[in-house]
Scaffold this active site. Structure first.
Site, PDB file in Angstrom:
ATOM      1  N   LYS A 141      -2.510 -21.103 -27.801  1.00  0.00           N
ATOM      2  CA  LYS A 141      -2.949 -20.107 -26.808  1.00  0.00           C
ATOM      3  C   LYS A 141      -2.265 -18.799 -27.158  1.00  0.00           C
ATOM      4  O   LYS A 141      -1.177 -18.790 -27.734  1.00  0.00           O
ATOM      5  CB  LYS A 141      -2.536 -20.540 -25.391  1.00  0.00           C
ATOM      6  CG  LYS A 141      -3.312 -19.863 -24.299  1.00  0.00           C
ATOM      7  CD  LYS A 141      -4.657 -20.521 -24.055  1.00  0.00           C
ATOM      8  CE  LYS A 141      -5.507 -19.725 -23.093  1.00  0.00           C
ATOM      9  NZ  LYS A 141      -6.731 -20.441 -22.711  1.00  0.00           N
ATOM     10  N   ASP A 181     -10.498 -15.902 -23.055  1.00  0.00           N
ATOM     11  CA  ASP A 181      -9.944 -16.456 -21.815  1.00  0.00           C
ATOM     12  C   ASP A 181     -10.010 -15.299 -20.821  1.00  0.00           C
ATOM     13  O   ASP A 181     -10.815 -14.369 -21.014  1.00  0.00           O
ATOM     14  CB  ASP A 181      -8.500 -16.968 -22.036  1.00  0.00           C
ATOM     15  CG  ASP A 181      -7.972 -17.765 -20.840  1.00  0.00           C
ATOM     16  OD1 ASP A 181      -8.360 -18.930 -20.688  1.00  0.00           O
ATOM     17  OD2 ASP A 181      -7.184 -17.215 -20.033  1.00  0.00           O
TER      18      ASP A 181
HETATM   19  P1  NDP Z   1     -12.602 -14.087 -16.521  1.00  0.00           P
HETATM   20  O1  NDP Z   1     -11.665 -12.999 -16.876  1.00  0.00           O
HETATM   21  O2  NDP Z   1     -13.994 -14.039 -17.032  1.00  0.00           O
HETATM   22  O3  NDP Z   1     -12.693 -14.239 -14.930  1.00  0.00           O
HETATM   23  C1  NDP Z   1     -11.578 -14.498 -14.148  1.00  0.00           C
HETATM   24  C2  NDP Z   1     -11.975 -14.319 -12.687  1.00  0.00           C
HETATM   25  O4  NDP Z   1     -10.906 -14.746 -11.859  1.00  0.00           O
HETATM   26  C3  NDP Z   1     -12.262 -12.872 -12.325  1.00  0.00           C
HETATM   27  O5  NDP Z   1     -13.256 -12.845 -11.331  1.00  0.00           O
HETATM   28  C4  NDP Z   1     -10.916 -12.388 -11.777  1.00  0.00           C
HETATM   29  O6  NDP Z   1     -11.025 -11.311 -10.860  1.00  0.00           O
HETATM   30  C5  NDP Z   1     -10.440 -13.639 -11.073  1.00  0.00           C
HETATM   31  N1  NDP Z   1      -8.978 -13.672 -11.025  1.00  0.00           N
HETATM   32  C6  NDP Z   1      -8.129 -13.635 -12.084  1.00  0.00           C
HETATM   33  N2  NDP Z   1      -6.860 -13.659 -11.656  1.00  0.00           N
HETATM   34  C7  NDP Z   1      -6.921 -13.728 -10.308  1.00  0.00           C
HETATM   35  C8  NDP Z   1      -5.959 -13.770  -9.281  1.00  0.00           C
HETATM   36  N3  NDP Z   1      -4.651 -13.771  -9.584  1.00  0.00           N
HETATM   37  N4  NDP Z   1      -6.406 -13.825  -7.995  1.00  0.00           N
HETATM   38  C9  NDP Z   1      -7.727 -13.835  -7.704  1.00  0.00           C
HETATM   39  N5  NDP Z   1      -8.690 -13.781  -8.635  1.00  0.00           N
HETATM   40  C10 NDP Z   1      -8.288 -13.732  -9.908  1.00  0.00           C
HETATM   41  O7  NDP Z   1     -11.874 -15.454 -16.962  1.00  0.00           O
HETATM   42  P2  NDP Z   1     -12.526 -16.879 -17.203  1.00  0.00           P
HETATM   43  O8  NDP Z   1     -13.619 -17.115 -16.234  1.00  0.00           O
HETATM   44  O9  NDP Z   1     -12.775 -17.030 -18.643  1.00  0.00           O
HETATM   45  O10 NDP Z   1     -11.278 -17.823 -16.866  1.00  0.00           O
HETATM   46  C11 NDP Z   1     -11.025 -18.302 -15.546  1.00  0.00           C
HETATM   47  C12 NDP Z   1     -10.107 -19.513 -15.619  1.00  0.00           C
HETATM   48  O11 NDP Z   1     -10.729 -20.532 -16.434  1.00  0.00           O
HETATM   49  C13 NDP Z   1      -8.733 -19.277 -16.270  1.00  0.00           C
HETATM   50  O12 NDP Z   1      -7.791 -20.135 -15.667  1.00  0.00           O
HETATM   51  C14 NDP Z   1      -8.962 -19.716 -17.720  1.00  0.00           C
HETATM   52  O13 NDP Z   1      -7.758 -20.069 -18.368  1.00  0.00           O
HETATM   53  C15 NDP Z   1      -9.855 -20.920 -17.491  1.00  0.00           C
HETATM   54  N6  NDP Z   1     -10.641 -21.334 -18.645  1.00  0.00           N
HETATM   55  C16 NDP Z   1     -11.508 -20.475 -19.266  1.00  0.00           C
HETATM   56  C17 NDP Z   1     -12.262 -20.906 -20.333  1.00  0.00           C
HETATM   57  C18 NDP Z   1     -13.297 -20.048 -20.974  1.00  0.00           C
HETATM   58  O14 NDP Z   1     -14.051 -20.572 -21.819  1.00  0.00           O
HETATM   59  N7  NDP Z   1     -13.422 -18.775 -20.637  1.00  0.00           N
HETATM   60  C19 NDP Z   1     -12.087 -22.259 -20.887  1.00  0.00           C
HETATM   61  C20 NDP Z   1     -11.223 -23.119 -20.103  1.00  0.00           C
HETATM   62  C21 NDP Z   1     -10.515 -22.645 -19.048  1.00  0.00           C
HETATM   63  P3  NDP Z   1     -11.202  -9.777 -11.372  1.00  0.00           P
HETATM   64  O15 NDP Z   1     -12.602  -9.712 -11.913  1.00  0.00           O
HETATM   65  O16 NDP Z   1     -10.986  -8.950 -10.148  1.00  0.00           O
HETATM   66  O17 NDP Z   1     -10.159  -9.567 -12.423  1.00  0.00           O
END
Ligand code: NDP
Length: 468
Positions: A141, A181
């Protein structure tokens, strides 16, 4: 000699619980400022007592002691110029955790909260997750404490180019293959790959999540979210149920949340929430495909916040994020199925009390480690179907590995072919976790199942490869 190697080989056969306690204490002592990493280690190691009791060869070879130490950590300076001509400096990092079953593989996160503890927790989880996918990929990572939010495209490009100017020498399609991510989506992957290609002077599958036109795979953007829904459907099936008519609460509004919602709608569920850092929307009429398309445009193109949703769809309500609360009112909304898809530790014990009081049937983690350990205990006590992230969200990295395979063969599989393979992989992960949980005496406990099955494959590879 570190505390991690204090046990003489063979002297621990009857004292496995003590060994595990000692191991956790040693990890804590050696990584005192890394709470997220400790949390991830504690959860995995607690599941493994039964495995270590049954397998003295793992104890003798100190497999677990080796697995909690990353093979390599690379930290570097990322200097770049903003649009005003100011010099900015961020910290970049890549944690290459385990290459026991394949090249290091795992995403890059760009977020102001990124630090070594978070990257080590994510890298550690990734080792087990990748092992579960059935594909030959190790775990890693990386990321930076850089916030793409509010930056211009040119600023993001300059940052990505500077980040890759250092990272490129450590990665490669047979060595380490990063992906996206939080904060690293299609735009960032494009800039990162462009700079990698320029410096390495080769066009190889050294990064996944590429656009379809230049080496990407069908279904990669959708894979994590779709996979979460497939995994959850398999869990429901064990109780003779389906998504038809189920109400779902989803957090996040990014890549994982958007595609989980897309698949849930397709499977007949009604999704009533989405969230981001501004707060959450509750739309009792349901977020249909049209509303979801609006959200995708908001988050992926306009890069706005979910508070705008109620202007477009006035029958919904918006609740702003309130950091002074000790619980999140999002998790108090009545639902059958719950999908945390935003970030780590977003559901705590209080939230789990609300969920169980509302009679929730299933919780399936799209994010990595979104539920705190005391919260997980409450859910398991109530015999709620609980899908841990390292199993349920493995679809993203699985399709990344399929992207690597297509790149190596220089072919592109159809959308249907990749989706079929993803579906099969998620079914296999589900069944592997369920079988391991049953074999080791905790039927229905997918947390134990995922940790045990993920561990055994890596442990056996480490035994075969000697002391490296
Ligand atoms: P994105 O950046 O696309 O989206 C993240 C979302 O979560 C956004 O809407 C963001 O809000 C919100 N968010 C982030 N931090 C916080 C917080 N502290 N409080 C409230 N909302 C929050 O990321 P992903 O969708 O790719 O990833 C989401 C999760 O999934 C993570 O834990 C990641 O590690 C996990 N994951 C992702 C994979 C992937 O293929 N992308 C694979 C496996 C796991 P805002 O838009 O306001 O920033």
């Amino acid at each position: 000699m570190t505390r991690l190697s204090k046990h003489p080989a063979g002297a621990i056969s009857s004292g496995v619980p003590t060994l595990v306690d000692d191991l956790i204490a040693a990890v804590q002592e050696q990584n005192p400022h890394e709470p997220e990493f400790l949390q991830a280690v504690r959860e995995v190691v607690s599941s493994l007592v039964v495995v270590l009791q049954k397998h003295p060869e793992y104890r003798k070879a100190k497999i677990l002691e080796r697995m909690v130490e990353p093979e390599r950590v690379i930290q570097f300076r990322v200097p770049w110029l903003d649009d005003a001509g100011e010099v900015c400096v961020h910290r970049g990092c890549r944690v290459e955790f385990s290459s026991a079953i394949g090249p290091y593989k795992g995403g890059l996160r760009f977020h102001p909260s990124v630090n070594l503890s978070i990257l080590k927790f994510l890298g550690f989880e990734q080792v087990f997750k990748n092992s579960l996918t059935t594909l030959p990929i190790g775990g890693g990572k990386g990321g930076a404490n850089f916030d793409p939010k509010g930056k211009s495209d040119m600023e993001v490009m300059r940052f990505c180019q500077s980040f890759m100017s250092e990272l490129y020498r450590h990665i490669g399609h047979n060595t380490d293959v990063p992906a996206g991510d939080i904060g690293v989506g299609a735009r960032e992957i494009g800039y990162l790959f462009g700079q990698y290609k320029r410096l390495a002077n080769e066009f190889t599958g050294s990064i996944t999540g590429k656009a379809l036109q230049w080496g990407g795979s069908h279904i990669r953007p959708e894979a994590t979210g779709y996979g979460v829904a497939y995994f959850a459907a398999a869990m429901l099936e064990t109780r003779g149920e389906s998504f038809q008519g189920k109400t779902c609460v989803v957090s996040g509004a990014g890549n994982v949340a958007q595609h989980a919602v897309e698949k849930l709608i397709e499977l007949g569920a009604k999704v009533v929430t989405l969230s981001d850092t501004s707060g959450f929307v509750h739309d009792p009429a349901g977020i249909d495909t049209e509303k979801l398309a609006w959200v995708k445009n908001l988050k992926n193109k306009r890069r706005g916040q979910m508070e705008e949703y109620v202007d477009a769809f006035p029958k919904a309500s918006f609740t702003p994020a309130d950091p002074t609360l000790h619980y999140n009112p999002l998790w108090a909304i009545a639902a059958d199925c719950v999908f945390p898809c935003a970030t780590q530790n977003e559901i705590n014990a209080k939230d789990c009390e609300h969920l169980t009081a509302n009679g929730v049937t299933l919780i399936c983690e799209g994010a990595n480690m979104p539920t705190t350990p005391d919260g997980v205990d409450i859910l398991l006590e109530h015999r709620i179907l609980f899908g841990p992230g390292k199993a349920a969200n493995a679809g993203g990295v699985a399709v990344s590995a399929l992207e690597m395979a297509q790149n190596s063969m220089r072919i592109t599989w159809s959308r249907e072919e990749v989706d079929r393979r993803l579906h099969e992989i998620m079914r296999s992960i589900h069944d592997t976790c369920a079988d391991a949980a049953e074999t080791y005496g905790t039927p229905g406990n997918y947390v134990n199942g995922a940790n045990i099955a993920g561990f055994c494959k890596v442990a056996d590879a480490m035994l075969d490869q000697g002391l490296v």
